[in-house]
Design a protein around this motif. Structure first.
Motif, short mmCIF file in Angstrom:
data_model
loop_
_atom_site.label_atom_id
_atom_site.label_comp_id
_atom_site.label_asym_id
_atom_site.label_seq_id
_atom_site.Cartn_x
_atom_site.Cartn_y
_atom_site.Cartn_z
N LEU A 1 0.86 -1.18 0.00
CA LEU A 1 0.00 0.00 0.00
C LEU A 1 0.90 1.23 0.00
O LEU A 1 1.88 1.27 0.73
CB LEU A 1 -0.86 -0.04 1.26
CG LEU A 1 -1.73 1.16 1.49
CD1 LEU A 1 -3.16 0.71 1.68
CD2 LEU A 1 -1.27 1.89 2.73
N PHE A 2 0.59 2.22 -0.83
CA PHE A 2 1.39 3.44 -0.86
C PHE A 2 0.52 4.62 -1.26
O PHE A 2 -0.51 4.46 -1.91
CB PHE A 2 2.61 3.30 -1.78
CG PHE A 2 2.33 2.68 -3.12
CD1 PHE A 2 2.06 3.45 -4.23
CD2 PHE A 2 2.37 1.30 -3.27
CE1 PHE A 2 1.82 2.88 -5.46
CE2 PHE A 2 2.12 0.71 -4.50
CZ PHE A 2 1.85 1.51 -5.60
N LYS A 3 0.97 5.81 -0.83
CA LYS A 3 0.20 7.04 -1.06
C LYS A 3 1.17 8.21 -1.14
O LYS A 3 2.18 8.24 -0.43
CB LYS A 3 -0.80 7.27 0.06
CG LYS A 3 -1.69 8.48 -0.15
CD LYS A 3 -2.79 8.54 0.89
CE LYS A 3 -3.73 9.68 0.56
NZ LYS A 3 -5.06 9.48 1.04
N ALA A 4 0.83 9.18 -1.98
CA ALA A 4 1.63 10.40 -2.11
C ALA A 4 0.70 11.59 -2.31
O ALA A 4 -0.40 11.46 -2.86
CB ALA A 4 2.59 10.29 -3.29
N PHE A 5 1.16 12.76 -1.84
CA PHE A 5 0.41 14.01 -1.98
C PHE A 5 1.21 15.00 -2.83
O PHE A 5 2.44 14.98 -2.81
CB PHE A 5 0.18 14.66 -0.61
CG PHE A 5 -0.82 13.96 0.26
CD1 PHE A 5 -2.15 14.29 0.19
CD2 PHE A 5 -0.41 12.98 1.15
CE1 PHE A 5 -3.07 13.66 1.00
CE2 PHE A 5 -1.32 12.34 1.96
CZ PHE A 5 -2.66 12.68 1.89
N SER A 6 0.49 15.89 -3.48
CA SER A 6 1.16 17.00 -4.15
C SER A 6 1.71 17.93 -3.07
O SER A 6 1.34 17.85 -1.91
CB SER A 6 0.19 17.77 -5.06
OG SER A 6 -0.84 18.34 -4.28
N ARG B 1 -0.84 19.67 -1.23
CA ARG B 1 -1.74 18.71 -0.58
C ARG B 1 -3.18 18.81 -1.08
O ARG B 1 -4.11 18.46 -0.38
CB ARG B 1 -1.67 18.83 0.94
CG ARG B 1 -0.23 18.63 1.45
CD ARG B 1 -0.13 18.46 2.92
NE ARG B 1 -0.66 17.21 3.42
CZ ARG B 1 -0.07 16.01 3.36
NH1 ARG B 1 1.08 15.88 2.75
NH2 ARG B 1 -0.62 14.96 3.89
N ASN B 2 -3.34 19.24 -2.32
CA ASN B 2 -4.68 19.33 -2.90
C ASN B 2 -4.92 18.19 -3.90
O ASN B 2 -5.97 18.10 -4.49
CB ASN B 2 -4.87 20.69 -3.59
CG ASN B 2 -6.32 21.02 -3.79
OD1 ASN B 2 -7.18 20.66 -2.98
ND2 ASN B 2 -6.62 21.69 -4.88
N TYR B 3 -3.94 17.35 -4.08
CA TYR B 3 -4.00 16.23 -5.02
C TYR B 3 -3.28 15.05 -4.38
O TYR B 3 -2.22 15.22 -3.76
CB TYR B 3 -3.30 16.61 -6.33
CG TYR B 3 -3.21 15.52 -7.36
CD1 TYR B 3 -4.20 15.37 -8.31
CD2 TYR B 3 -2.14 14.65 -7.39
CE1 TYR B 3 -4.12 14.37 -9.28
CE2 TYR B 3 -2.04 13.64 -8.35
CZ TYR B 3 -3.03 13.52 -9.29
OH TYR B 3 -2.96 12.53 -10.24
N SER B 4 -3.84 13.86 -4.51
CA SER B 4 -3.15 12.68 -4.00
C SER B 4 -3.40 11.49 -4.90
O SER B 4 -4.40 11.44 -5.64
CB SER B 4 -3.59 12.35 -2.57
OG SER B 4 -4.86 11.76 -2.57
N GLU B 5 -2.49 10.57 -4.83
CA GLU B 5 -2.66 9.28 -5.49
C GLU B 5 -2.27 8.21 -4.49
O GLU B 5 -1.37 8.40 -3.67
CB GLU B 5 -1.77 9.15 -6.73
CG GLU B 5 -2.26 9.96 -7.89
CD GLU B 5 -1.54 9.64 -9.19
OE1 GLU B 5 -1.08 8.48 -9.37
OE2 GLU B 5 -1.45 10.54 -10.03
N SER B 6 -2.97 7.10 -4.55
CA SER B 6 -2.68 5.98 -3.69
C SER B 6 -2.97 4.70 -4.43
O SER B 6 -3.71 4.70 -5.42
CB SER B 6 -3.49 6.07 -2.40
OG SER B 6 -4.85 6.25 -2.70
N ALA B 7 -2.39 3.63 -3.96
CA ALA B 7 -2.63 2.33 -4.59
C ALA B 7 -2.45 1.24 -3.55
O ALA B 7 -1.73 1.40 -2.57
CB ALA B 7 -1.67 2.12 -5.75
#
Length: 154
Positions: free
Chosen positions: A100-105, A108-114
């Protein structure tokens, strides 16, 4: 897949506004995957969590997704999205079954996770836009893939 999705929804929908800390990686991975796009769930001004299958939307499969553990604190993900290729992951969790991983711009107004399930090859990739805005304008794009190993490196 429903159980993985429920865990994913809980973790990412209800923790989107929380600043996360890096989590050590418990398992070493060197995965080279091919992932076939199956469906997407979209939430935006036109759709309220509407599901579309691969015949209804034009989405590409992923020919070469790489997930690799470099050291106990560094997980490298290539070819899932341009964003993951250019951004430091904030959340990294792995064990022998789940990655599981996640990142923010930066703003912090945009994020992606998987979340990737090693045993089944299921991959869920979630994109959230307008995090800071009103919940009514927040956009979600949740794509589902079925992945196969190009080479067996676990």
């Amino acid at each position: 897949m429903k159980y993985i999705f429920i865990i994913f929804v809980y973790f990412f929908f209800f923790t989107s506004g929380v600043k996360a800390n890096n989590v050590s990686i418990k398992q070493n991975f060197d995965l080279d995957l091919s992932c076939k796009f199956e469906k997407v769930i979209i939430k935006n001004t036109n759709h309220n969590f509407v599901e579309f299958n691969s015949e209804q939307v034009n989405r590409k499969s992923i020919k070469k997704l790489t997930i690799k553990t470099v050291n106990p604190n560094l997980l490298v993900v290539k070819n899932l999205s341009k964003f993951f290729g250019e951004t430091k992951l904030e959340v990294k969790v792995s064990n022998k079954d789940i990655i599981l991983f996640k990142a923010f711009s930066e703003d912090r107004n945009y994020s992606e996770s998987a979340i990737f399930t090693v045993n089944t090859g299921e991959l869920i990739h979630e994109i959230t836009k307008n995090i800071k805005g009103n919940k009514n304008i927040r956009e979600k794009d949740i794509s589902f893939f079925k992945c196969l190993k190009n080479k067996d490196n676990i």
